[in-house]
Design an enzyme around this catalytic site. Sequence first.
Site, PDB file in Angstrom:
ATOM      1  N   CYS A  70      23.181  52.430  84.374  1.00 55.85           N
ATOM      2  CA  CYS A  70      22.473  52.028  86.126  1.00 55.85           C
ATOM      3  C   CYS A  70      21.685  52.524  86.462  1.00 55.85           C
ATOM      4  O   CYS A  70      21.028  51.073  86.314  1.00 55.85           O
ATOM      5  CB  CYS A  70      23.749  52.249  87.558  1.00 55.85           C
ATOM      6  N   HIS A 131      21.016  52.638  93.886  1.00 56.99           N
ATOM      7  CA  HIS A 131      20.694  53.976  93.184  1.00 56.99           C
ATOM      8  C   HIS A 131      19.737  54.421  92.215  1.00 56.99           C
ATOM      9  O   HIS A 131      19.030  54.616  90.745  1.00 56.99           O
ATOM     10  CB  HIS A 131      21.945  53.813  91.912  1.00 56.99           C
TER      11      HIS A 131
END
Length: 576
Positions: A70, A131
Amino acid sequence: PIRRYHIHCLALILCNRNVAKPNFVLMMVDDLGIGDVGCYGNDTIRTPNIDRLALDGVKLTQHIAAAPLCTPSRAAFLTGRYALRSGLGSTGRVQVILFLGSSGGLPANETTFAKLLQKQGYTTGLIGKWHLGVSCSSRNDHCHHPNNHGFDYFYGLPFTYFNDCKPGEGKDVLVDLQVMLWQMSMLVGVGLLTLVLARATGLLEVSVKVLVFLTALCLLGFTVWYVPFESVKTWNCIIMRNEQVVEQPMEPDALPGKLMKEAEQFVERNQNRPFLLFLSLAHVHTPHFISREFFGKSRHGLYGDNVEEMDSMIGRMVKTIERLNLADRTLMYFTSDHGGHLEDSSERGQRGGWNGIYRGGKAMGGWEGGIRVPGIFRWPGRLPEGRVVDEPTSLMDVYPTVVKLAGGQLPQDRVLDGHDLMPLLEGKTERSEHEFMFHYCGIYLNAVRWHPPGSDSVFKVHFFTPNFLPPGAGGCYHTKICLCHGEFVTHHDPPLMFDLSRDPSESIPLTAVTEPRHAEVLRRVREAVEEHQHTLSPVEKQLSWANILWKPWLQPCCGTFPFCSCTETNITAHTQ
Protein backbone atom coordinates in the site's frame (compact mmCIF):
# COMPACT_ATOMS: atom_id res chain seq x y z
CA PRO A 1 -20.09 50.35 -20.65
CA ILE A 2 -16.71 49.52 -22.19
CA ARG A 3 -15.37 48.38 -18.81
CA ARG A 4 -18.44 46.20 -18.21
CA TYR A 5 -17.99 44.72 -21.68
CA HIS A 6 -14.35 43.86 -20.96
CA ILE A 7 -15.28 42.31 -17.63
CA HIS A 8 -18.00 40.26 -19.34
CA CYS A 9 -15.54 39.07 -22.00
CA LEU A 10 -13.00 38.12 -19.35
CA ALA A 11 -15.64 36.17 -17.45
CA LEU A 12 -16.60 34.31 -20.62
CA ILE A 13 -12.95 33.48 -21.33
CA LEU A 14 -12.42 32.13 -17.80
CA CYS A 15 -15.68 30.20 -18.01
CA ASN A 16 -14.72 28.67 -21.35
CA ARG A 17 -11.31 27.75 -19.97
CA ASN A 18 -12.98 25.90 -17.11
CA VAL A 19 -15.44 24.16 -19.43
CA ALA A 20 -12.52 23.02 -21.61
CA LYS A 21 -10.75 21.48 -18.64
CA PRO A 22 -11.77 17.87 -18.03
CA ASN A 23 -12.78 16.56 -14.62
CA PHE A 24 -10.97 13.55 -13.15
CA VAL A 25 -12.42 10.74 -11.05
CA LEU A 26 -9.63 8.36 -10.06
CA MET A 27 -10.93 5.25 -8.28
CA MET A 28 -8.49 2.99 -6.45
CA VAL A 29 -9.39 -0.08 -4.43
CA ASP A 30 -7.24 -1.91 -1.91
CA ASP A 31 -5.72 -5.41 -2.27
CA LEU A 32 -7.91 -6.41 -5.25
CA GLY A 33 -6.52 -9.26 -7.33
CA ILE A 34 -6.64 -8.82 -11.09
CA GLY A 35 -8.31 -12.22 -11.28
CA ASP A 36 -11.25 -11.02 -9.18
CA VAL A 37 -12.76 -8.92 -11.98
CA GLY A 38 -15.06 -10.18 -14.72
CA CYS A 39 -13.47 -8.29 -17.60
CA TYR A 40 -10.09 -9.72 -16.58
CA GLY A 41 -11.30 -13.32 -16.72
CA ASN A 42 -13.34 -14.04 -13.58
CA ASP A 43 -16.66 -15.73 -14.35
CA THR A 44 -17.79 -16.47 -10.78
CA ILE A 45 -17.68 -13.03 -9.11
CA ARG A 46 -20.12 -10.47 -10.52
CA THR A 47 -18.55 -7.11 -11.42
CA PRO A 48 -20.96 -5.67 -14.02
CA ASN A 49 -20.12 -2.03 -13.31
CA ILE A 50 -16.38 -2.44 -13.71
CA ASP A 51 -16.99 -4.59 -16.78
CA ARG A 52 -19.12 -1.81 -18.25
CA LEU A 53 -16.32 0.71 -17.66
CA ALA A 54 -14.04 -1.52 -19.73
CA LEU A 55 -16.61 -1.88 -22.51
CA ASP A 56 -17.14 1.88 -22.63
CA GLY A 57 -13.45 2.72 -22.48
CA VAL A 58 -9.92 1.37 -22.62
CA LYS A 59 -8.70 -1.69 -20.72
CA LEU A 60 -5.01 -2.09 -19.90
CA THR A 61 -3.90 -5.70 -19.56
CA GLN A 62 -0.32 -5.06 -18.39
CA HIS A 63 -0.93 -2.27 -15.89
CA ILE A 64 1.78 -2.35 -13.23
CA ALA A 65 1.89 -1.01 -9.67
CA ALA A 66 5.24 0.49 -8.68
CA ALA A 67 5.26 -1.61 -5.49
CA PRO A 68 3.37 -4.65 -4.17
CA LEU A 69 2.29 -2.90 -0.92
CA CYS A 70 0.00 0.00 0.00
CA THR A 71 2.25 2.82 1.24
CA PRO A 72 4.97 2.68 -1.47
CA SER A 73 2.50 1.98 -4.28
CA ARG A 74 0.30 4.95 -3.34
CA ALA A 75 3.30 7.24 -2.93
CA ALA A 76 4.46 6.35 -6.44
CA PHE A 77 0.94 6.81 -7.86
CA LEU A 78 0.56 10.30 -6.38
CA THR A 79 4.05 11.54 -7.27
CA GLY A 80 4.74 9.71 -10.55
CA ARG A 81 8.02 8.48 -9.01
CA TYR A 82 9.30 5.23 -7.56
CA ALA A 83 8.67 5.23 -3.82
CA LEU A 84 12.32 5.02 -2.82
CA ARG A 85 12.83 8.49 -4.39
CA SER A 86 10.68 9.88 -1.57
CA GLY A 87 12.15 7.67 1.13
CA LEU A 88 9.20 5.29 1.28
CA GLY A 89 11.10 2.13 0.45
CA SER A 90 11.64 -0.33 3.29
CA THR A 91 15.02 -1.63 4.45
CA GLY A 92 13.67 -4.37 6.72
CA ARG A 93 10.49 -5.81 8.14
CA VAL A 94 8.54 -2.54 8.39
CA GLN A 95 7.29 -2.10 4.84
CA VAL A 96 4.37 0.31 5.37
CA ILE A 97 3.38 3.02 7.83
CA LEU A 98 2.23 1.31 11.06
CA PHE A 99 0.98 4.14 13.28
CA LEU A 100 -0.78 7.45 12.71
CA GLY A 101 1.24 8.77 15.63
CA SER A 102 4.54 8.25 13.83
CA SER A 103 6.69 10.79 12.01
CA GLY A 104 7.18 8.94 8.71
CA GLY A 105 5.18 9.76 5.60
CA LEU A 106 5.12 11.42 2.21
CA PRO A 107 7.65 14.27 2.48
CA ALA A 108 6.38 17.83 2.13
CA ASN A 109 8.83 18.49 -0.71
CA GLU A 110 7.14 15.90 -2.95
CA THR A 111 4.77 17.31 -5.57
CA THR A 112 1.58 15.31 -6.13
CA PHE A 113 -0.56 15.65 -9.22
CA ALA A 114 -3.23 17.18 -6.96
CA LYS A 115 -0.87 20.06 -6.12
CA LEU A 116 -0.28 20.76 -9.79
CA LEU A 117 -4.00 20.67 -10.58
CA GLN A 118 -4.70 23.19 -7.82
CA LYS A 119 -2.48 25.61 -9.75
CA GLN A 120 -4.69 25.08 -12.79
CA GLY A 121 -7.82 26.13 -10.92
CA TYR A 122 -9.03 22.66 -9.96
CA THR A 123 -10.86 21.85 -6.75
CA THR A 124 -9.27 18.66 -5.48
CA GLY A 125 -10.64 16.05 -3.11
CA LEU A 126 -9.54 12.77 -1.60
CA ILE A 127 -12.24 10.51 -0.17
CA GLY A 128 -11.09 7.32 1.55
CA LYS A 129 -7.73 5.83 2.39
CA TRP A 130 -4.46 7.85 2.61
CA HIS A 131 -1.82 5.71 4.48
CA LEU A 132 1.00 8.18 3.84
CA GLY A 133 1.42 9.73 7.29
CA VAL A 134 -0.02 12.75 9.09
CA SER A 135 2.49 14.79 11.14
CA CYS A 136 6.25 15.23 11.54
CA SER A 137 7.15 16.86 14.83
CA SER A 138 3.93 18.01 16.52
CA ARG A 139 0.35 16.79 16.58
CA ASN A 140 -0.95 19.68 14.52
CA ASP A 141 1.78 20.31 11.93
CA HIS A 142 0.06 17.91 9.46
CA CYS A 143 3.15 17.90 7.25
CA HIS A 144 2.20 14.59 5.57
CA HIS A 145 -1.57 15.20 5.56
CA PRO A 146 -3.56 15.20 2.27
CA ASN A 147 -4.42 18.89 2.77
CA ASN A 148 -0.68 19.60 2.65
CA HIS A 149 -0.25 17.55 -0.52
CA GLY A 150 -2.65 19.30 -2.83
CA PHE A 151 -6.07 18.09 -1.71
CA ASP A 152 -8.46 20.91 -0.84
CA TYR A 153 -10.82 18.47 0.82
CA PHE A 154 -10.14 15.21 2.63
CA TYR A 155 -12.57 12.82 4.24
CA GLY A 156 -11.67 9.31 5.25
CA LEU A 157 -8.94 7.15 6.73
CA PRO A 158 -5.62 8.89 7.30
CA PHE A 159 -4.29 5.39 8.04
CA THR A 160 -5.80 2.26 6.50
CA TYR A 161 -8.48 -0.30 7.24
CA PHE A 162 -6.98 -3.35 8.96
CA ASN A 163 -7.85 -6.23 11.29
CA ASP A 164 -7.40 -4.31 14.55
CA CYS A 165 -10.26 -1.99 13.48
CA LYS A 166 -12.84 -4.75 13.92
CA PRO A 167 -13.23 -6.76 17.16
CA GLY A 168 -12.60 -10.46 16.78
CA GLU A 169 -10.52 -10.15 13.60
CA GLY A 170 -7.09 -10.46 15.21
CA LYS A 171 -4.05 -8.21 15.17
CA ASP A 172 -1.87 -6.87 12.36
CA VAL A 173 0.76 -4.56 13.85
CA LEU A 174 4.08 -6.14 14.91
CA VAL A 175 2.35 -9.10 16.51
CA ASP A 176 5.57 -10.91 17.44
CA LEU A 177 6.92 -7.76 19.10
CA GLN A 178 3.69 -7.45 21.07
CA VAL A 179 4.07 -11.03 22.28
CA MET A 180 7.70 -10.45 23.26
CA LEU A 181 6.91 -7.26 25.21
CA TRP A 182 4.01 -8.99 26.95
CA GLN A 183 6.16 -11.96 27.91
CA MET A 184 8.97 -9.74 29.16
CA SER A 185 6.65 -7.63 31.29
CA MET A 186 5.03 -10.78 32.70
CA LEU A 187 8.42 -12.31 33.39
CA VAL A 188 9.61 -9.24 35.26
CA GLY A 189 6.25 -9.10 37.06
CA VAL A 190 6.52 -12.70 38.22
CA GLY A 191 10.10 -12.10 39.33
CA LEU A 192 9.03 -8.99 41.24
CA LEU A 193 6.17 -10.81 42.93
CA THR A 194 8.52 -13.67 43.92
CA LEU A 195 11.01 -11.27 45.48
CA VAL A 196 8.28 -9.41 47.37
CA LEU A 197 6.95 -12.68 48.82
CA ALA A 198 10.48 -13.86 49.65
CA ARG A 199 11.20 -10.61 51.46
CA ALA A 200 7.85 -10.65 53.27
CA THR A 201 8.38 -14.20 54.54
CA GLY A 202 12.00 -13.58 55.47
CA LEU A 203 13.39 -16.13 53.00
CA LEU A 204 15.52 -13.55 51.27
CA GLU A 205 16.86 -10.10 51.99
CA VAL A 206 15.95 -7.76 49.13
CA SER A 207 16.61 -4.04 49.24
CA VAL A 208 13.78 -1.63 48.68
CA LYS A 209 15.77 -0.02 45.85
CA VAL A 210 15.83 -3.30 43.92
CA LEU A 211 12.07 -3.71 44.37
CA VAL A 212 11.42 -0.13 43.27
CA PHE A 213 13.64 -0.62 40.21
CA LEU A 214 11.90 -3.86 39.23
CA THR A 215 8.49 -2.30 39.80
CA ALA A 216 9.42 0.60 37.51
CA LEU A 217 10.78 -1.83 34.92
CA CYS A 218 7.60 -3.90 35.04
CA LEU A 219 5.39 -0.83 34.66
CA LEU A 220 7.54 0.44 31.81
CA GLY A 221 7.36 -2.86 29.96
CA PHE A 222 3.61 -3.06 30.46
CA THR A 223 3.14 0.52 29.29
CA VAL A 224 5.33 0.10 26.20
CA TRP A 225 3.23 -2.92 25.22
CA TYR A 226 -0.24 -1.89 26.31
CA VAL A 227 -0.52 1.78 25.37
CA PRO A 228 0.51 1.64 21.69
CA PHE A 229 -0.66 -1.88 20.85
CA GLU A 230 -3.74 -2.70 22.91
CA SER A 231 -5.18 0.73 22.09
CA VAL A 232 -4.21 0.63 18.42
CA LYS A 233 -7.87 0.63 17.37
CA THR A 234 -8.25 4.04 19.02
CA TRP A 235 -4.99 5.37 17.62
CA ASN A 236 -5.23 4.13 14.02
CA CYS A 237 -8.87 3.39 13.20
CA ILE A 238 -10.14 6.93 12.84
CA ILE A 239 -11.95 9.14 10.34
CA MET A 240 -10.81 12.68 9.61
CA ARG A 241 -12.50 15.52 7.77
CA ASN A 242 -9.64 17.68 6.59
CA GLU A 243 -7.45 18.09 9.70
CA GLN A 244 -10.20 17.36 12.22
CA VAL A 245 -10.76 13.93 13.74
CA VAL A 246 -14.50 13.29 13.50
CA GLU A 247 -14.72 9.65 14.59
CA GLN A 248 -12.38 7.79 16.95
CA PRO A 249 -12.48 4.85 16.82
CA MET A 250 -14.60 4.47 13.71
CA GLU A 251 -17.57 2.18 13.17
CA PRO A 252 -16.26 -0.15 10.40
CA ASP A 253 -19.45 -1.34 8.71
CA ALA A 254 -20.76 2.21 8.38
CA LEU A 255 -17.64 3.34 6.52
CA PRO A 256 -18.57 2.35 2.92
CA GLY A 257 -21.80 4.33 3.02
CA LYS A 258 -20.08 7.37 4.48
CA LEU A 259 -17.34 7.34 1.83
CA MET A 260 -19.82 7.08 -1.04
CA LYS A 261 -22.01 9.85 0.35
CA GLU A 262 -19.00 12.12 0.69
CA ALA A 263 -17.79 11.31 -2.83
CA GLU A 264 -21.19 12.05 -4.35
CA GLN A 265 -21.52 15.30 -2.43
CA PHE A 266 -18.04 16.41 -3.51
CA VAL A 267 -18.95 15.95 -7.17
CA GLU A 268 -22.32 17.67 -6.72
CA ARG A 269 -20.71 20.68 -5.01
CA ASN A 270 -18.14 21.07 -7.74
CA GLN A 271 -20.07 20.11 -10.86
CA ASN A 272 -19.82 23.62 -12.30
CA ARG A 273 -16.04 23.93 -12.02
CA PRO A 274 -13.15 21.61 -12.87
CA PHE A 275 -12.46 19.05 -10.17
CA LEU A 276 -10.25 16.12 -9.31
CA LEU A 277 -11.67 13.39 -7.08
CA PHE A 278 -9.41 10.62 -5.83
CA LEU A 279 -11.83 7.99 -4.49
CA SER A 280 -9.62 5.62 -2.50
CA LEU A 281 -11.86 2.83 -1.21
CA ALA A 282 -11.12 0.63 1.80
CA HIS A 283 -12.53 -2.40 -0.04
CA VAL A 284 -11.38 -5.17 -0.37
CA HIS A 285 -8.75 -5.09 2.36
CA THR A 286 -9.44 -7.27 5.37
CA PRO A 287 -11.32 -7.35 7.66
CA HIS A 288 -14.30 -7.70 5.37
CA PHE A 289 -17.30 -5.44 5.57
CA ILE A 290 -20.69 -6.97 6.26
CA SER A 291 -23.65 -5.31 4.57
CA ARG A 292 -27.26 -6.49 4.44
CA GLU A 293 -27.47 -5.99 0.69
CA PHE A 294 -24.45 -8.13 -0.21
CA PHE A 295 -23.91 -10.55 2.69
CA GLY A 296 -24.05 -14.15 1.48
CA LYS A 297 -24.84 -13.19 -2.12
CA SER A 298 -21.59 -14.21 -3.81
CA ARG A 299 -20.16 -17.65 -4.47
CA HIS A 300 -16.91 -16.80 -2.67
CA GLY A 301 -17.88 -16.02 0.91
CA LEU A 302 -17.26 -12.66 2.53
CA TYR A 303 -14.44 -11.80 0.14
CA GLY A 304 -16.69 -12.30 -2.88
CA ASP A 305 -19.44 -10.32 -1.14
CA ASN A 306 -16.99 -7.46 -0.64
CA VAL A 307 -15.82 -7.49 -4.26
CA GLU A 308 -19.41 -7.34 -5.46
CA GLU A 309 -20.20 -4.53 -3.01
CA MET A 310 -17.12 -2.66 -4.22
CA ASP A 311 -18.31 -3.06 -7.81
CA SER A 312 -21.66 -1.52 -6.86
CA MET A 313 -19.82 1.44 -5.32
CA ILE A 314 -17.93 1.97 -8.57
CA GLY A 315 -21.25 1.83 -10.41
CA ARG A 316 -22.73 4.36 -8.01
CA MET A 317 -19.89 6.78 -8.76
CA VAL A 318 -20.36 6.34 -12.51
CA LYS A 319 -24.10 6.97 -12.17
CA THR A 320 -23.42 10.19 -10.24
CA ILE A 321 -21.23 11.48 -13.07
CA GLU A 322 -23.87 10.53 -15.64
CA ARG A 323 -26.78 11.97 -13.62
CA LEU A 324 -25.05 15.34 -13.51
CA ASN A 325 -24.30 15.20 -17.28
CA LEU A 326 -20.56 15.25 -16.65
CA ALA A 327 -19.59 12.05 -18.48
CA ASP A 328 -18.34 13.69 -21.69
CA ARG A 329 -15.97 15.95 -19.79
CA THR A 330 -14.82 13.52 -17.09
CA LEU A 331 -11.96 11.06 -17.33
CA MET A 332 -12.72 8.11 -15.05
CA TYR A 333 -10.06 5.63 -14.00
CA PHE A 334 -10.24 2.37 -12.04
CA THR A 335 -7.37 0.38 -10.53
CA SER A 336 -6.05 -1.42 -7.44
CA ASP A 337 -3.00 -0.36 -5.45
CA HIS A 338 -1.48 -3.85 -5.83
CA GLY A 339 -2.43 -7.51 -6.08
CA GLY A 340 -4.38 -9.76 -3.74
CA HIS A 341 -3.03 -11.05 -0.42
CA LEU A 342 -2.62 -14.81 -0.89
CA GLU A 343 -1.55 -15.65 2.68
CA ASP A 344 -4.57 -13.97 4.27
CA SER A 345 -6.77 -16.85 5.36
CA SER A 346 -8.57 -18.09 8.46
CA GLU A 347 -10.60 -21.06 9.62
CA ARG A 348 -13.41 -19.61 7.50
CA GLY A 349 -11.32 -19.90 4.35
CA GLN A 350 -9.42 -17.61 2.00
CA ARG A 351 -9.78 -13.92 2.85
CA GLY A 352 -7.45 -12.40 0.26
CA GLY A 353 -7.82 -11.93 -3.46
CA TRP A 354 -7.10 -14.03 -6.52
CA ASN A 355 -4.43 -12.91 -8.96
CA GLY A 356 -5.54 -15.07 -11.86
CA ILE A 357 -2.83 -16.79 -13.84
CA TYR A 358 -0.11 -14.59 -12.38
CA ARG A 359 2.46 -15.86 -9.92
CA GLY A 360 2.69 -14.36 -6.44
CA GLY A 361 0.71 -11.62 -4.75
CA LYS A 362 0.84 -8.76 -2.29
CA ALA A 363 4.30 -8.04 -0.82
CA MET A 364 6.03 -10.57 -3.11
CA GLY A 365 8.41 -8.15 -4.79
CA GLY A 366 8.44 -8.35 -8.56
CA TRP A 367 6.31 -11.46 -9.05
CA GLU A 368 3.57 -10.48 -11.46
CA GLY A 369 0.62 -11.38 -9.19
CA GLY A 370 1.52 -8.64 -6.71
CA ILE A 371 1.99 -5.82 -9.20
CA ARG A 372 -0.19 -6.49 -12.27
CA VAL A 373 -3.50 -4.80 -11.52
CA PRO A 374 -6.68 -3.75 -13.33
CA GLY A 375 -6.39 -0.51 -15.27
CA ILE A 376 -9.44 0.98 -16.99
CA PHE A 377 -9.96 4.48 -18.43
CA ARG A 378 -13.30 5.85 -19.63
CA TRP A 379 -13.95 9.18 -21.31
CA PRO A 380 -16.94 9.15 -23.71
CA GLY A 381 -16.29 11.10 -26.88
CA ARG A 382 -12.52 11.18 -26.32
CA LEU A 383 -11.41 7.58 -25.73
CA PRO A 384 -12.48 4.72 -28.02
CA GLU A 385 -14.90 2.16 -26.65
CA GLY A 386 -13.70 -1.38 -26.08
CA ARG A 387 -10.04 -0.71 -26.82
CA VAL A 388 -7.59 -3.14 -25.23
CA VAL A 389 -3.95 -2.19 -24.66
CA ASP A 390 -1.50 -5.02 -23.98
CA GLU A 391 1.58 -2.78 -23.67
CA PRO A 392 3.37 -2.27 -20.32
CA THR A 393 1.91 0.70 -18.44
CA SER A 394 2.28 1.94 -14.87
CA LEU A 395 0.15 3.50 -12.16
CA MET A 396 2.81 6.23 -12.21
CA ASP A 397 1.64 7.13 -15.73
CA VAL A 398 -1.53 8.65 -14.31
CA TYR A 399 0.52 11.58 -12.98
CA PRO A 400 1.75 13.03 -16.31
CA THR A 401 -1.48 12.06 -18.06
CA VAL A 402 -3.69 14.01 -15.65
CA VAL A 403 -1.35 17.00 -15.35
CA LYS A 404 -1.05 17.46 -19.12
CA LEU A 405 -4.79 17.12 -19.68
CA ALA A 406 -5.36 19.79 -17.02
CA GLY A 407 -3.01 22.16 -18.84
CA GLY A 408 -0.30 21.99 -16.19
CA GLN A 409 3.45 21.78 -16.45
CA LEU A 410 5.36 18.75 -15.20
CA PRO A 411 8.06 19.45 -12.58
CA GLN A 412 11.48 20.05 -14.08
CA ASP A 413 13.42 19.81 -10.81
CA ARG A 414 13.04 16.06 -10.28
CA VAL A 415 13.01 12.74 -12.09
CA LEU A 416 9.57 11.45 -13.09
CA ASP A 417 9.11 7.76 -13.86
CA GLY A 418 5.67 7.88 -15.48
CA HIS A 419 4.70 8.68 -19.09
CA ASP A 420 1.67 10.36 -20.64
CA LEU A 421 -0.82 7.62 -21.54
CA MET A 422 -3.15 9.60 -23.82
CA PRO A 423 -1.46 8.69 -27.15
CA LEU A 424 -1.69 5.01 -26.18
CA LEU A 425 -5.26 5.29 -24.88
CA GLU A 426 -6.49 7.15 -27.94
CA GLY A 427 -4.81 4.74 -30.34
CA LYS A 428 -2.46 7.37 -31.76
CA THR A 429 0.43 5.06 -30.94
CA GLU A 430 0.59 1.32 -30.34
CA ARG A 431 3.83 1.34 -28.39
CA SER A 432 4.37 2.07 -24.69
CA GLU A 433 7.07 4.57 -23.75
CA HIS A 434 8.21 2.14 -21.03
CA GLU A 435 11.13 0.25 -22.51
CA PHE A 436 12.26 -0.62 -18.98
CA MET A 437 10.40 -0.89 -15.67
CA PHE A 438 12.08 -1.40 -12.31
CA HIS A 439 10.36 -3.54 -9.72
CA TYR A 440 11.33 -2.84 -6.13
CA CYS A 441 10.88 -4.84 -2.96
CA GLY A 442 11.43 -2.12 -0.37
CA ILE A 443 14.59 -0.26 -1.37
CA TYR A 444 15.99 -3.37 -3.06
CA LEU A 445 15.80 -3.71 -6.83
CA ASN A 446 14.05 -7.04 -7.19
CA ALA A 447 13.37 -7.34 -10.92
CA VAL A 448 13.52 -5.45 -14.22
CA ARG A 449 11.11 -5.60 -17.16
CA TRP A 450 12.44 -4.98 -20.69
CA HIS A 451 10.22 -4.46 -23.74
CA PRO A 452 12.76 -4.44 -26.60
CA PRO A 453 12.06 -1.96 -29.41
CA GLY A 454 10.51 -3.63 -32.43
CA SER A 455 9.64 -6.77 -30.47
CA ASP A 456 6.51 -8.18 -28.86
CA SER A 457 8.56 -9.82 -26.13
CA VAL A 458 8.50 -8.50 -22.57
CA PHE A 459 11.42 -9.98 -20.70
CA LYS A 460 11.55 -9.91 -16.92
CA VAL A 461 14.73 -10.56 -14.95
CA HIS A 462 14.55 -11.39 -11.21
CA PHE A 463 17.70 -10.74 -9.17
CA PHE A 464 16.19 -12.34 -6.07
CA THR A 465 12.89 -13.90 -5.05
CA PRO A 466 11.11 -14.31 -1.69
CA ASN A 467 11.42 -17.68 0.02
CA PHE A 468 8.03 -19.35 -0.03
CA LEU A 469 7.17 -21.62 2.91
CA PRO A 470 6.14 -24.34 3.38
CA PRO A 471 8.08 -25.80 0.44
CA GLY A 472 5.96 -25.89 -2.70
CA ALA A 473 3.59 -23.20 -1.45
CA GLY A 474 2.89 -20.07 -3.44
CA GLY A 475 3.43 -17.63 -0.59
CA CYS A 476 5.17 -16.81 2.68
CA TYR A 477 2.74 -18.58 5.00
CA HIS A 478 5.28 -18.72 7.84
CA THR A 479 5.45 -14.93 8.13
CA LYS A 480 2.00 -14.20 6.61
CA ILE A 481 3.65 -11.61 4.37
CA CYS A 482 6.87 -11.83 2.37
CA LEU A 483 9.94 -9.83 3.34
CA CYS A 484 12.68 -8.46 1.10
CA HIS A 485 15.91 -8.94 2.99
CA GLY A 486 18.36 -11.37 4.55
CA GLU A 487 17.30 -14.95 5.05
CA PHE A 488 13.84 -14.24 3.65
CA VAL A 489 15.04 -14.10 0.03
CA THR A 490 17.15 -16.13 -2.39
CA HIS A 491 19.51 -14.31 -4.77
CA HIS A 492 19.96 -15.70 -8.27
CA ASP A 493 23.16 -15.70 -10.31
CA PRO A 494 22.48 -15.68 -13.16
CA PRO A 495 19.14 -13.95 -12.55
CA LEU A 496 15.90 -15.73 -13.32
CA MET A 497 14.53 -14.70 -16.71
CA PHE A 498 11.05 -14.99 -18.23
CA ASP A 499 9.35 -13.75 -21.38
CA LEU A 500 5.96 -12.55 -20.20
CA SER A 501 4.59 -12.46 -23.76
CA ARG A 502 4.94 -16.24 -23.91
CA ASP A 503 4.92 -17.14 -20.21
CA PRO A 504 2.81 -14.61 -18.25
CA SER A 505 2.68 -17.01 -15.29
CA GLU A 506 6.48 -16.90 -14.94
CA SER A 507 6.58 -20.67 -14.67
CA ILE A 508 9.53 -21.66 -16.90
CA PRO A 509 12.80 -19.73 -16.52
CA LEU A 510 14.67 -19.07 -19.75
CA THR A 511 18.28 -20.16 -20.21
CA ALA A 512 20.99 -19.51 -22.75
CA VAL A 513 19.88 -22.77 -24.40
CA THR A 514 16.17 -21.96 -24.64
CA GLU A 515 16.41 -18.21 -25.37
CA PRO A 516 18.73 -16.94 -28.14
CA ARG A 517 18.66 -13.40 -26.72
CA HIS A 518 19.53 -14.50 -23.17
CA ALA A 519 22.96 -12.82 -23.03
CA GLU A 520 21.64 -9.70 -24.75
CA VAL A 521 18.76 -9.38 -22.27
CA LEU A 522 21.10 -9.63 -19.27
CA ARG A 523 23.47 -7.08 -20.80
CA ARG A 524 20.73 -4.55 -21.65
CA VAL A 525 19.13 -4.95 -18.23
CA ARG A 526 22.44 -4.37 -16.44
CA GLU A 527 23.04 -1.24 -18.53
CA ALA A 528 19.54 0.03 -17.75
CA VAL A 529 19.99 -0.64 -14.02
CA GLU A 530 23.27 1.30 -14.00
CA GLU A 531 21.65 4.24 -15.80
CA HIS A 532 18.63 4.13 -13.48
CA GLN A 533 20.76 4.07 -10.34
CA HIS A 534 22.53 7.25 -11.46
CA THR A 535 19.16 9.03 -11.19
CA LEU A 536 18.74 8.14 -7.50
CA SER A 537 19.60 10.58 -4.74
CA PRO A 538 19.96 9.99 -0.97
CA VAL A 539 16.81 10.87 0.97
CA GLU A 540 15.60 10.42 4.53
CA LYS A 541 14.24 6.92 5.13
CA GLN A 542 10.63 7.49 6.09
CA LEU A 543 10.15 3.86 7.15
CA SER A 544 13.08 3.65 9.57
CA TRP A 545 12.32 2.51 13.12
CA ALA A 546 12.85 6.07 14.34
CA ASN A 547 10.18 7.35 11.96
CA ILE A 548 7.77 4.46 12.20
CA LEU A 549 7.29 3.85 15.95
CA TRP A 550 4.38 5.41 17.82
CA LYS A 551 4.96 8.83 19.38
CA PRO A 552 2.20 10.00 21.74
CA TRP A 553 2.82 13.69 20.94
CA LEU A 554 2.01 13.05 17.26
CA GLN A 555 -1.18 11.07 17.80
CA PRO A 556 -4.29 12.61 16.15
CA CYS A 557 -6.96 12.89 18.80
CA CYS A 558 -10.46 14.22 19.24
CA GLY A 559 -10.79 15.26 22.85
CA THR A 560 -7.97 15.50 25.35
CA PHE A 561 -5.14 13.04 24.80
CA PRO A 562 -5.07 10.20 25.79
CA PHE A 563 -8.86 10.20 26.24
CA CYS A 564 -9.56 10.26 22.51
CA SER A 565 -13.13 9.41 21.64
CA CYS A 566 -15.84 10.85 19.40
CA THR A 567 -18.57 9.81 17.01
CA GLU A 568 -19.55 11.58 13.84
CA THR A 569 -22.84 13.23 14.79
CA ASN A 570 -24.07 16.71 14.04
CA ILE A 571 -20.78 17.53 12.33
CA THR A 572 -21.33 19.57 9.24
CA ALA A 573 -19.01 21.63 7.32
CA HIS A 574 -17.52 21.52 4.03
CA THR A 575 -17.13 24.02 1.31
CA GLN A 576 -14.79 22.30 -1.09
